[in-house]
Design an enzyme around this catalytic site. Structure first.
Site, PDB file in Angstrom:
ATOM      1  CB  CYS A 100      -0.934   0.004   1.203  1.00 13.72           C
ATOM      2  SG  CYS A 100      -1.975   1.487   1.226  1.00 13.72           S
ATOM      3  CG  ASN A 200      -2.114  -6.559  -8.950  1.00 16.00           C
ATOM      4  OD1 ASN A 200      -1.639  -5.674  -8.234  1.00 16.00           O
ATOM      5  ND2 ASN A 200      -3.318  -6.494  -9.433  1.00 16.00           N
ATOM      6  CG  ASP A 202      -1.509  -1.469 -15.672  1.00 15.81           C
ATOM      7  OD1 ASP A 202      -2.162  -0.801 -14.858  1.00 15.81           O
ATOM      8  OD2 ASP A 202      -0.312  -1.251 -15.935  1.00 15.81           O
TER       9      ASP A 202
HETATM   10  C1  LIG Z   1      -9.286   2.104  -4.673  1.00 13.49           C
HETATM   11  C2  LIG Z   1      -8.158   1.128  -4.476  1.00 13.49           C
HETATM   12  C3  LIG Z   1      -7.962   0.538  -3.244  1.00 13.49           C
HETATM   13  C4  LIG Z   1      -6.910  -0.354  -3.043  1.00 13.49           C
HETATM   14  N1  LIG Z   1      -6.768  -0.958  -1.819  1.00 13.49           N
HETATM   15  C5  LIG Z   1      -5.790  -1.879  -1.651  1.00 13.49           C
HETATM   16  C6  LIG Z   1      -5.676  -2.590  -0.426  1.00 13.49           C
HETATM   17  O1  LIG Z   1      -6.464  -2.407   0.519  1.00 13.49           O
HETATM   18  N2  LIG Z   1      -4.662  -3.507  -0.314  1.00 13.49           N
HETATM   19  C7  LIG Z   1      -3.782  -3.753  -1.346  1.00 13.49           C
HETATM   20  O2  LIG Z   1      -2.880  -4.584  -1.211  1.00 13.49           O
HETATM   21  N3  LIG Z   1      -3.887  -3.097  -2.511  1.00 13.49           N
HETATM   22  C8  LIG Z   1      -4.876  -2.195  -2.684  1.00 13.49           C
HETATM   23  N4  LIG Z   1      -5.004  -1.592  -3.902  1.00 13.49           N
HETATM   24  C9  LIG Z   1      -4.121  -1.992  -5.008  1.00 13.49           C
HETATM   25  C10 LIG Z   1      -4.760  -3.101  -5.842  1.00 13.49           C
HETATM   26  O3  LIG Z   1      -4.972  -4.247  -5.062  1.00 13.49           O
HETATM   27  C11 LIG Z   1      -3.867  -3.454  -7.041  1.00 13.49           C
HETATM   28  O4  LIG Z   1      -2.633  -3.955  -6.572  1.00 13.49           O
HETATM   29  C12 LIG Z   1      -3.574  -2.266  -7.951  1.00 13.49           C
HETATM   30  O5  LIG Z   1      -4.738  -1.505  -8.186  1.00 13.49           O
HETATM   31  C13 LIG Z   1      -2.944  -2.723  -9.276  1.00 13.49           C
HETATM   32  O6  LIG Z   1      -3.824  -3.536 -10.003  1.00 13.49           O
HETATM   33  P1  LIG Z   1      -4.703  -2.934 -11.221  1.00 13.49           P
HETATM   34  O7  LIG Z   1      -3.736  -2.195 -12.122  1.00 13.49           O
HETATM   35  O8  LIG Z   1      -5.333  -4.118 -11.832  1.00 13.49           O
HETATM   36  O9  LIG Z   1      -5.681  -1.988 -10.585  1.00 13.49           O
HETATM   37  C14 LIG Z   1      -6.027  -0.670  -4.099  1.00 13.49           C
HETATM   38  C15 LIG Z   1      -6.225  -0.073  -5.343  1.00 13.49           C
HETATM   39  C16 LIG Z   1      -7.272   0.815  -5.555  1.00 13.49           C
HETATM   40  C17 LIG Z   1      -7.449   1.425  -6.917  1.00 13.49           C
END
Ligand SMILES: Cc1cc2nc3c(=O)[nH]c(=O)nc-3n(C[C@H](O)[C@H](O)[C@H](O)COP(=O)(O)O)c2cc1C
Length: 324
Positions: A100, A200, A202
């Site tokens: 995070c 993980n 995009d």
């Molecule tokens: C609104 C939001 C909240 C998120 N909350 C967490 C979280 O609580 N724990 C975590 O490990 N990642 C969190 N993430 C990251 C996502 O789990 C993920 O790793 C990140 O968005 C990349 O993947 P994507 O490109 O498919 O979105 C959050 C992302 C977003 C956009």
């Protein structure tokens, strides 16, 4: 794929997303076929202090299994105690947040701050492994900032601590969510460790999933922002991985799922919170539809379940009339 002794029906895992992956949304993701869903991140410390909101995030009873609970913290004993609480409430897997980027999280030494102290990651994973009998995973980023790929050392440390799988988001902390996830980094982590790796970053289509699996040899994939307003992405990814064409999502289906999501969110969180939480989801569900901006403004004035449900129906009817 397997995570420890848990066999997932398929390798499509849905991401922890604070403020997004509530129980109501996770139930929809499961219906779409997700092999594993993950809770929003829960603060280990707040849980141990029995903070009411944190405990609410762990109301998993009756929810379709398996569910991973993500914990956030940096003290091995606190994380271990919180993990026990989560398992007692139904967690099938404990995931440790090492990614995070939020300032209020990293200033406590949690989340992606941990990427700078691999020794502590090893201790955290090992403490949680010692406390619970379910599999323990961790979620990392590429590092704090370019060019230092501290995520690699973090992954190896987690493996030494006993992690049963590692999720890798291919961005640095400094990038937050901008730029592109680096899947070559994910591939290199996959080569470096012997536990399952979940890639993980995009993944917005079934084609993205097929390509990234082939490029990296990852064991599983985690879907994040692509699910916002589009839980059908899980179904699409599974079909495309299976060599089938994706199914189109009709407006009727889109509205039906949005309506069910609204009803369930209100049922679980109460009318006030449920309606507020649904504003962003409804905006995502209708993104790209005619007059979506106007409808979004309207939704943001709705305060009761009935008002918002009626607005949805009126908007659906309006769209149908435009079609005729
Ligand atoms: C609104 C939001 C909240 C998120 N909350 C967490 C979280 O609580 N724990 C975590 O490990 N990642 C969190 N993430 C990251 C996502 O789990 C993920 O790793 C990140 O968005 C990349 O993947 P994507 O490109 O498919 O979105 C959050 C992302 C977003 C956009």
């Amino acid at each position: 794929m397997n995570i420890g002794n848990i066999r997932l029906e398929n390798p499509m895992i849905t991401a922890p997303m604070a403020g997004v992956t509530s129980r109501a949304f996770r139930e929809i993701l499961k219906e779409m076929g997700a092999g594993l869903v993950t809770t929003e991140m829960v603060s280990a410390k707040a849980l141990v202090y029995e903070n009411k909101q944190s405990l609410q995030l762990l109301e998993l009873e009756g929810e379709s299994w398996p569910i991973a609970v993500q914990l956030c913290g940096h003290e091995p004993d606190v994380l271990a105690a919180a993990a026990k609480m989560a398992v007692a409430r139904g967690a099938a897997i404990i995931d440790i947040n090492c990614g995070c980027p939020a300032p209020k999280i990293v200033k406590n030494g949690d989340g992606s701050r941990l990427l700078e102290t691999p020794q502590l990651i090893e201790e955290l994973v090992s403490a949680v492994k010692g406390a619970v009998s379910v599999p323990v995973t961790m979620k990392i980023r590429r590092g704090w900032d370019a060019p230092e790929e501290t995520g690699l050392a973090a992954a190896l440390a987690g493996e030494r601590g006993g992690a049963d799988a590692i999720t890798v988001h291919g961005r640095y902390r400094a990038q937050f969510y901008s730029g592109e996830a680096d899947w070559d980094f994910i591939r290199r982590v996959k080569e470096a460790v012997s536990v399952p790796v979940i890639g993980n970053g995009d993944l917005f289509s079934g084609a993205d999933c097929v390509r990234r699996l082939a490029e990296t040899g990852c064991d599983g994939l985690m879907l994040g922002r692509g699910l916002m307003g589009n839980p059908w992405l899980v179904r699409e990814a599974l079909r495309v991985l299976d060599g089938k064409e994706p199914l189109a999502v009709s407006p009727q289906e889109r509205f039906a799922v949005a309506r069910r999501h609204l009803a369930r969110e209100v049922q679980i969180q109460g009318e006030h919170t449920g309606v507020l939480e649904m504003r962003k989801h409804l905006a995502w569900y209708i993104k790209g539809m005619p007059k979506a901006a106007l409808f979004r403004q309207q939704i943001n004035t709705g305060e009761t379940y009935t008002q918002v449900a009626d607005m949805l129906t009126a908007y659906e009817t309006y769209l149908e009339e435009q079609q005729e």
